[in-house]
Design a protein around this motif. Structure first.
Motif, PDB file in Angstrom:
ATOM      1  N   ASN A 540       0.838  -1.208   0.000  1.00 33.65           N
ATOM      2  CA  ASN A 540       0.000   0.000   0.000  1.00 33.65           C
ATOM      3  C   ASN A 540       0.870   1.254   0.000  1.00 33.65           C
ATOM      4  O   ASN A 540       0.557   2.238  -0.686  1.00 33.65           O
ATOM      5  CB  ASN A 540      -0.928   0.000   1.217  1.00 33.65           C
ATOM      6  N   LEU A 541       1.962   1.220   0.756  1.00 37.00           N
ATOM      7  CA  LEU A 541       2.897   2.348   0.757  1.00 37.00           C
ATOM      8  C   LEU A 541       3.562   2.466  -0.614  1.00 37.00           C
ATOM      9  O   LEU A 541       3.739   3.574  -1.134  1.00 37.00           O
ATOM     10  CB  LEU A 541       3.944   2.164   1.854  1.00 37.00           C
ATOM     11  N   PHE A 542       3.941   1.342  -1.174  1.00 38.39           N
ATOM     12  CA  PHE A 542       4.531   1.325  -2.516  1.00 38.39           C
ATOM     13  C   PHE A 542       3.595   1.981  -3.528  1.00 38.39           C
ATOM     14  O   PHE A 542       4.013   2.785  -4.369  1.00 38.39           O
ATOM     15  CB  PHE A 542       4.833  -0.123  -2.909  1.00 38.39           C
ATOM     16  N   GLU A 543       2.302   1.670  -3.453  1.00 38.85           N
ATOM     17  CA  GLU A 543       1.335   2.266  -4.379  1.00 38.85           C
ATOM     18  C   GLU A 543       1.203   3.768  -4.138  1.00 38.85           C
ATOM     19  O   GLU A 543       1.032   4.546  -5.078  1.00 38.85           O
ATOM     20  CB  GLU A 543      -0.024   1.584  -4.240  1.00 38.85           C
ATOM     21  N   ALA A 544       1.282   4.184  -2.875  1.00 41.84           N
ATOM     22  CA  ALA A 544       1.238   5.623  -2.581  1.00 41.84           C
ATOM     23  C   ALA A 544       2.453   6.327  -3.185  1.00 41.84           C
ATOM     24  O   ALA A 544       2.343   7.440  -3.737  1.00 41.84           O
ATOM     25  CB  ALA A 544       1.187   5.841  -1.066  1.00 41.84           C
ATOM     26  N   LEU A 545       3.618   5.692  -3.104  1.00 41.74           N
ATOM     27  CA  LEU A 545       4.823   6.259  -3.707  1.00 41.74           C
ATOM     28  C   LEU A 545       4.706   6.291  -5.230  1.00 41.74           C
ATOM     29  O   LEU A 545       5.162   7.244  -5.876  1.00 41.74           O
ATOM     30  CB  LEU A 545       6.047   5.425  -3.290  1.00 41.74           C
ATOM     31  N   VAL A 575      12.034  -0.390   3.798  1.00 40.47           N
ATOM     32  CA  VAL A 575      12.899   0.068   4.894  1.00 40.47           C
ATOM     33  C   VAL A 575      12.381   1.339   5.561  1.00 40.47           C
ATOM     34  O   VAL A 575      12.793   1.666   6.666  1.00 40.47           O
ATOM     35  CB  VAL A 575      14.350   0.288   4.401  1.00 40.47           C
ATOM     36  N   LYS A 576      11.516   2.084   4.868  1.00 43.00           N
ATOM     37  CA  LYS A 576      10.883   3.285   5.419  1.00 43.00           C
ATOM     38  C   LYS A 576      11.910   4.270   6.009  1.00 43.00           C
ATOM     39  O   LYS A 576      11.917   4.547   7.216  1.00 43.00           O
ATOM     40  CB  LYS A 576       9.843   2.911   6.474  1.00 43.00           C
ATOM     41  N   LEU A 602      10.026  11.834   1.725  1.00 45.71           N
ATOM     42  CA  LEU A 602       9.855  11.784   3.176  1.00 45.71           C
ATOM     43  C   LEU A 602       8.465  12.272   3.580  1.00 45.71           C
ATOM     44  O   LEU A 602       7.874  11.753   4.549  1.00 45.71           O
ATOM     45  CB  LEU A 602      10.937  12.615   3.872  1.00 45.71           C
ATOM     46  N   GLU A 603       7.913  13.235   2.849  1.00 45.77           N
ATOM     47  CA  GLU A 603       6.551  13.701   3.129  1.00 45.77           C
ATOM     48  C   GLU A 603       5.530  12.600   2.856  1.00 45.77           C
ATOM     49  O   GLU A 603       4.574  12.419   3.618  1.00 45.77           O
ATOM     50  CB  GLU A 603       6.230  14.935   2.282  1.00 45.77           C
ATOM     51  N   VAL A 604       5.714  11.860   1.763  1.00 46.74           N
ATOM     52  CA  VAL A 604       4.807  10.746   1.464  1.00 46.74           C
ATOM     53  C   VAL A 604       4.862   9.706   2.575  1.00 46.74           C
ATOM     54  O   VAL A 604       3.831   9.198   3.031  1.00 46.74           O
ATOM     55  CB  VAL A 604       5.158  10.099   0.102  1.00 46.74           C
ATOM     56  N   LEU A 605       6.072   9.394   3.028  1.00 43.77           N
ATOM     57  CA  LEU A 605       6.240   8.412   4.106  1.00 43.77           C
ATOM     58  C   LEU A 605       5.578   8.899   5.399  1.00 43.77           C
ATOM     59  O   LEU A 605       4.889   8.128   6.076  1.00 43.77           O
ATOM     60  CB  LEU A 605       7.723   8.147   4.344  1.00 43.77           C
ATOM     61  N   PHE A 608       1.802   8.715   5.122  1.00 37.49           N
ATOM     62  CA  PHE A 608       1.323   7.328   5.180  1.00 37.49           C
ATOM     63  C   PHE A 608       1.344   6.815   6.613  1.00 37.49           C
ATOM     64  O   PHE A 608       0.423   6.128   7.052  1.00 37.49           O
ATOM     65  CB  PHE A 608       2.201   6.447   4.285  1.00 37.49           C
ATOM     66  N   GLU A 609       2.399   7.160   7.373  1.00 39.08           N
ATOM     67  CA  GLU A 609       2.517   6.692   8.753  1.00 39.08           C
ATOM     68  C   GLU A 609       1.427   7.302   9.637  1.00 39.08           C
ATOM     69  O   GLU A 609       0.929   6.659  10.569  1.00 39.08           O
ATOM     70  CB  GLU A 609       3.896   7.053   9.313  1.00 39.08           C
TER      71      GLU A 609
END
Length: 611
Positions: A540-545, A575-576, A602-605, A608-609
């Motif tokens: 899901n994070l990969f898709e957001a990126l 690895v986030k 870093l903003e996307v990460l 997402f968090e």
């Protein structure tokens, strides 16, 4: 000057070279000439880009791919590399600025087409600056045995005399021993060091099936396997004629596939628009002649399909190699039939070349047919053509679903006898496969009755096989050269190779055609995954990126993979990283990409968090 490892890390964002890259780079940096044979996706470009950034001066990259130069240069510029190109698409003032920058020592790489480099004025201009190296990409084009011969490549051998102290590196992904030897001789690289990597592309599944309503076969294949995570995937479909290209593109489009045609007969702006879409859009299928795809650095092409038989294994390998450059599972699919063999044999017989040329073309076709008809591992057959030996791969149709073989001696004798009797008992009458099969199966129709062919002793003697099975017998006898087409109408005749069979001196084992596996109509196909090794949360994070990358690429007018590649996004999702230093340790992120995209990633990460 920086060393090669600093350049690799700071510019390209990689910690280690792959395979022979380190040796090649060191050799060229030290001033040595090199011939590099490396599979598509194997990292050939780094073999000259890294030395270009270490050696003093500007590297000239000879590339036949004018339509791609802007994207190739743009990708390097986004890495902070001082790159430019000279070609006919530029305005005079743009060319003048590139020439000024070169002479001022402000460029690291300059891309030039062989046609321009063969001009006296271009050579005189380059002689006024300082060259660091000369890279000749797609070097197989210099060989008359290569699948895409370019006469202007022949003049590139003169570069050895013009710049004897400038190292030259010739690179290609397609070369048999004959092609390798010829490009070496023509480019005057006899004293070069040769680096030959394995041509194996283990992530590609090779599949070849008999033609049976090929348009529907292609549509079924794309719908079931041309998907990634349930979404349409990017692919290429190859056809031999412009008419077929347009026909198949229209058929696919009418059935809901995002398909567009590409061939040399289309308007230049249309072709440019199609290439632009292919590089930047997901889920697009380009139906094209073989002119499309060479040098395209799009990593996420999930499938390559052929609806016509390629003319050689070299061409087939080059074309299928455009799938799966990112190393993820991909498919090379082909439908092949009797008409392919007949048409190509006829084209060879009617070609303008001399006997030697026709003999070479026949040998190339024979090797291609052997690949199609093999009952053993296709990858073994394919790599064996390039003098490389492997164990059965377990990832081709003949490994995954081994075909049976059967004794086809008697059916072959019946077919050959029918051809012989028609020729001798009916005053040289000859016909195509369909009529022969009707005779053997005892079909009652006006054509057979009016010609008296129901009086043949072989009439009705082949009822043990149905029409499809007889078609397979004819196709394999054509492939083996036991029968051959004659004239313009696909009529069949017996060759000298038939004699041992007719005299019962030979047993003929034939391949039993294997149908494609049945697929569920109720459950939609998932196909490949863009990040198969990630957990559901990380995916899901990969898709957001990926969504962030798509927006950045659209705003910049650049292909998404030139922003950050899928493997880089996958590692970020796993690895986030939480700061710039951690981002810099991710493979594929160098200083320029950290500067350009680090804060945004870093903003996307963070978003997402916190979600």
């Amino acid at each position: 000057m920086p060393d090669q490892y600093q350049v690799l890390r700071d510019v390209f964002g990689y910690d280690d070279f792959r395979g022979d890259q380190d040796q090649i780079v060191s050799h060229v940096i030290d001033g040595g000439d090199a011939v590099v044979l490396m599979p598509t996706g194997g990292g050939k470009s780094l073999c000259y880009q890294v030395p270009a950034l270490v050696r003093e001066g500007c590297a000239v990259v000879v590339s036949p791919l004018i339509a791609l130069m802007a994207d190739q240069v743009g990708a390097l510029q986004r890495l902070g590399v001082r790159a430019a190109y000279l070609n006919s698409t530029q305005f005079p003032e743009d060319r003048a600025e590139v020439e000024r920058a070169y002479l001022a020592g402000e460029l690291d790489l300059i891309y030039i087409a062989p046609e321009r480099l063969s001009q006296r004025g271009t050579r005189e201009f380059l002689a006024r600056g300082k060259l660091s190296l000369i890279a000749i990409d797609e070097a197989h084009c210099v060989s008359q045995w290569g699948h895409d011969f370019r006469p202007d490549y022949l003049a590139l051998g003169e570069l050895a005399d013009l710049w004897p102290d400038v190292p030259r590196i010739a690179l290609t992904a397609t070369a048999t021993r004959r092609t390798h030897e010829e490009l070496t001789a023509r480019l005057h690289l006899e004293n070069a060091r040769h680096f030959v990597s394995s041509f194996d592309r283990p992530n590609i599944t090779y599949r070849i099936e008999p033609k049976d309503r090929v348009k529907q076969q292609l549509l079924s294949f794309i719908r079931s396997e041309g998907v990634v995570d349930g979404e349409p995937a990017t692919g290429i479909v190859y056809a031999l004629s412009r008419k077929k290209v347009e026909e198949y593109a229209a058929f696919l489009a009418s059935n809901g596939i995002n398909a567009v045609p590409y061939h040399a007969g289309l308007d230049r702006q249309v072709r440019a628009g199609t290439l632009h879409r292919f590089l930047r859009e997901d889920g697009i299928v380009v139906v094209a002649t073989i002119a499309f795809g060479m040098g395209i650095d799009k990593p996420d092409v999930r499938f390559v399909a052929h609806v016509d038989l390629p003319k050689s294994i070299e061409g087939y390998y080059q074309e299928t190699g455009r799938a799966g450059r990112d190393g993820l599972p991909s498919i090379a699919w082909m439908a092949y039939g009797m008409a392919d063999v007949v048409n190509q044999r006829r084209m060879i017989d009617q070609s303008d070349g001399d006997a030697a040329h026709r003999r070479v073309q026949s040998q190339l076709l024979d090797a291609m047919l052997a690949l199609c008809e093999t009952s053993t591992c296709r990858r073994q057959q394919l790599l064996g053509y390039f003098d490389q030996q492997i164990e059965p791969c377990g990832n081709c149709d003949t490994c995954l679903n081994p075909p049976a073989t059967w004794d086809g001696t008697v059916p072959a004798q019946k077919l050959l006898s029918t051809i012989w009797r028609l020729d001798h008992e009916f005053h040289g009458f000859s016909c195509g496969a369909g009529h022969l099969i009707d005779i053997l199966r005892g079909v009652e129709n006006d054509r057979i009755r009016q010609r008296g062919h129901d009086a043949l002793t072989t009439y009705g003697k082949g009822t043990e096989l149905d029409a499809r099975q007889w078609g397979s017998v004819v196709r394999q006898l054509l492939a083996l050269g036991i029968i051959a087409p004659r004239g313009d109408y696909g009529v069949l005749t017996i060759t000298d190779k038939a004699t041992p069979l007719l005299r019962s001196q030979q047993t003929l084992m034939l391949r039993e055609d294997v149908k494609a596996p049945a697929r569920s109509r109720t459950k939609p196909a998932r196909g490949a995954s863009a990040a198969p090794d990630l957990s559901d949360e990380d995916r899901n994070l990969f898709e957001a990126l990926r969504r962030w990358r798509a927006a950045v690429a659209k705003e910049a007018g650049a292909p998404a993979y030139t922003v950050l590649g899928n493997k880089t996004l996958e590692e970020i999702a796993r690895v986030k990283p939480s700061n710039h230093d951690q981002l810099l340790s991710v493979s594929g992120i160098g200083q320029a990409k950290l500067t350009n995209y680090g804060d945004q990633v870093l903003e996307v990460l963070a978003s997402f968090e916190s979600a």
